[in-house]
Write an enzyme that holds these catalytic residues in place. Structure first.
Site, PDB file in Angstrom:
ATOM      1  N   ASP A 135      -1.814  10.729  -1.400  1.00 51.17           N
ATOM      2  CA  ASP A 135      -2.071   9.733  -2.443  1.00 51.17           C
ATOM      3  C   ASP A 135      -2.419  10.372  -3.773  1.00 51.17           C
ATOM      4  O   ASP A 135      -2.307   9.749  -4.824  1.00 51.17           O
ATOM      5  CB  ASP A 135      -3.215   8.816  -2.010  1.00 51.17           C
ATOM      6  CG  ASP A 135      -2.763   7.990  -0.824  1.00 51.17           C
ATOM      7  OD1 ASP A 135      -2.794   8.526   0.299  1.00 51.17           O
ATOM      8  OD2 ASP A 135      -2.340   6.840  -1.029  1.00 51.17           O
TER       9      ASP A 135
ATOM     10  N   ARG B 227       0.871  -1.174   0.000  1.00 47.18           N
ATOM     11  CA  ARG B 227       0.000   0.000   0.000  1.00 47.18           C
ATOM     12  C   ARG B 227       0.905   1.219   0.000  1.00 47.18           C
ATOM     13  O   ARG B 227       2.129   1.093   0.058  1.00 47.18           O
ATOM     14  CB  ARG B 227      -1.031  -0.031   1.135  1.00 47.18           C
ATOM     15  CG  ARG B 227      -0.722  -0.896   2.315  1.00 47.18           C
ATOM     16  CD  ARG B 227       0.420  -0.386   3.138  1.00 47.18           C
ATOM     17  NE  ARG B 227       0.180   1.007   3.450  1.00 47.18           N
ATOM     18  CZ  ARG B 227       1.089   1.905   3.658  1.00 47.18           C
ATOM     19  NH1 ARG B 227       2.372   1.589   3.607  1.00 47.18           N
ATOM     20  NH2 ARG B 227       0.784   3.148   3.930  1.00 47.18           N
TER      21      ARG B 227
HETATM   22  O1  MRU Z   1      -4.436   3.112   2.201  1.00 47.91           O
HETATM   23  P1  MRU Z   1      -2.946   3.283   2.105  1.00 47.91           P
HETATM   24  O2  MRU Z   1      -2.206   2.666   3.241  1.00 47.91           O
HETATM   25  O3  MRU Z   1      -2.436   2.876   0.749  1.00 47.91           O
HETATM   26  O4  MRU Z   1      -2.766   4.847   2.208  1.00 47.91           O
HETATM   27  C1  MRU Z   1      -1.519   5.447   2.213  1.00 47.91           C
HETATM   28  C2  MRU Z   1      -1.565   6.814   2.783  1.00 47.91           C
HETATM   29  O5  MRU Z   1      -2.577   7.441   2.839  1.00 47.91           O
HETATM   30  C3  MRU Z   1      -0.301   7.345   3.287  1.00 47.91           C
HETATM   31  O6  MRU Z   1      -0.525   8.290   4.272  1.00 47.91           O
HETATM   32  C4  MRU Z   1       0.631   7.954   2.334  1.00 47.91           C
HETATM   33  O7  MRU Z   1       0.885   9.246   2.628  1.00 47.91           O
HETATM   34  C5  MRU Z   1       0.402   8.075   0.948  1.00 47.91           C
HETATM   35  S1  MRU Z   1       1.648   7.243   0.126  1.00 47.91           S
HETATM   36  C6  MRU Z   1       3.193   7.884   0.539  1.00 47.91           C
END
Ligand code: MRU
Length: 372
Positions: free
Chosen positions: A249, A54
């Site tokens: 994201d 993820r």
């Molecule tokens: O649902 P996820 O674990 O894939 O989400 C990831 C995030 O939201 C993180 O905080 C992250 O900042 C983004 S990727 C560096």
């Protein structure tokens, strides 16, 4: 970034069998360190949708490696190109919010379009997936160097006293190829001997903070304290946070950012308490096609079971338990959008800018106007 003292990356080809890609099954951390083989492109798709991997940059890299696996499966087949392109369409639907997924798939599609012979696809897609990973690692280092200056400034104002940084979710090495985005400046500061301490939000419901960020900070010797998601505002009111850094994201061209649910509330609390709130991002996370994050960024809704169930170690071993009555209605939005006006600045591989269209265009004049 180290695990048990060894340098590591989050995705790699199996030594002695390059037709297999390996990842860490992040669902099992911090209790177990399990390396998972990805043998087919469908394994890659499930690894993304089931969150074995993820974090926006790692999702993009996994998608690129999955297309390589699709090419490997059909390398002697005249349908290879069609097969890879069909896999790309399916992979595109695995997670909706992280734009790196679409970015990586589009980049590989362009490479496929430039490749005349189907027989060359395996080599070409392997090279591209490797290039995406190398670039991501380089980008993280750039974010680290620019963000370091910010932490150095605070450390010098505090005359060497501890710099307290709050982060949400895991935008660490585990979310990228190495170093992370939000954590890269923290690792760089720690390596330079600056006294940093990280407040780690637990990050319900998947607990990326308690299970991933706390784990990787510990592996790298960075002082940190785990807090419940609702504690940040209190800490800020009491002068216990000097700086917030989160990841993202997807970032609009105007500087709105989508990040893990709860990020917006941290930004509001930071704004109310004059705590600088920075977002660290690779340029691959900017979606140049959209301008209004709340309106335009698709927000993933995930399984209610993530809210009702919790995974951990009990006296009888690792288990998942239910915490709510069975008829409770549950909603599970996985991300929220923090508007640019609440963001002090964006830390990128090209430098730090205002969260605005002018700010991003100034740092990335060649990318502005491109599709993603
Ligand atoms: O649902 P996820 O674990 O894939 O989400 C990831 C995030 O939201 C993180 O905080 C992250 O900042 C983004 S990727 C560096």
């Amino acid at each position: 970034m180290r695990i048990s003292g060894e340098k590591f990356r989050t995705i790699w080809q199996k030594p002695n069998d390059p037709a297999i890609v390996q990842i860490i099954d992040q669902r099992r951390l911090p209790h177990e360190y399990v390396v998972q083989d990805l043998v087919t492109w469908q394994d890659g798709a499930s690894a993304i949708s089931d969150m074995l991997v993820r974090g926006a940059p790692l999702i993009g890299a996994t998608a690129a490696w999955s297309l390589y696996l699709a090419a490997v499966e059909h390398k002697a087949d005249t349908e290879c190109r069609q097969h890879v392109l069909r896999a790309a369409d399916v992979l595109g639907g695995t997670r909706p919010t992280a734009v790196n997924l679409i970015w990586a798939l589009d980049r590989v599609r362009q490479v496929i379009a430039r490749t005349a012979a189907d027989t060359d696809l395996v080599t070409v897609l392997e090279r591209e997936a490797r290039a995406i990973c190398l670039e991501d690692a380089r980008i993280s280092r750039g974010i680290g160097e620019h963000g370091l200056a910010l932490i150095e400034g605070i450390a010098s104002r505090k005359q060497g006293e501890t710099v307290n940084i709050l982060t949400h979710c895991n935008a660490g090495a585990l979310a990228t190829i190495e170093y992370g985005t939000a954590t890269a400046p923290i690792y760089f500061a720690h390596e330079k001997g600056i006294d940093v301490h990280v407040w780690v939000d637990e990050t319900r419901p998947r607990n990326q903070g308690s299970q991933l960020t706390a784990w990787e900070l510990a592996e790298n010797g960075v002082p940190h304290t785990l807090i419940v998601d609702n504690a940040g505002g209190h800490l800020m009111q009491h002068g216990m946070v000097d700086l917030c850094i989160t990841g993202t994201d997807r970032t609009t061209r105007t500087g709105d950012v989508a990040n893990k649910i709860g990020t917006y509330l941290k930004a509001l609390a930071a704004h109310d308490n004059d705590v600088p709130f920075y977002v660290a991002l690779p340029s691959t996370t900017i979606d140049w096609t959209i301008s209004d994050g709340v309106r335009d960024i698709p927000i993933e809704e995930r399984d209610p079971g993530e809210v009702s169930m919790i995974y951990g170690r009990s006296n009888s071993g690792l288990e998942t338990v239910n915490t709510v009555a069975s008829d409770t209605r549950i909603s599970n939005f996985a991300f929220d959008v923090t508007p640019a006006r609440l963001i002090t600045g964006l830390i990128t591989e090209h430098g730090i800018c205002e969260a605005s269209e002018d700010g991003l265009r100034g740092l990335f004049p060649d990318l502005a106007g491109t599709r993603r």
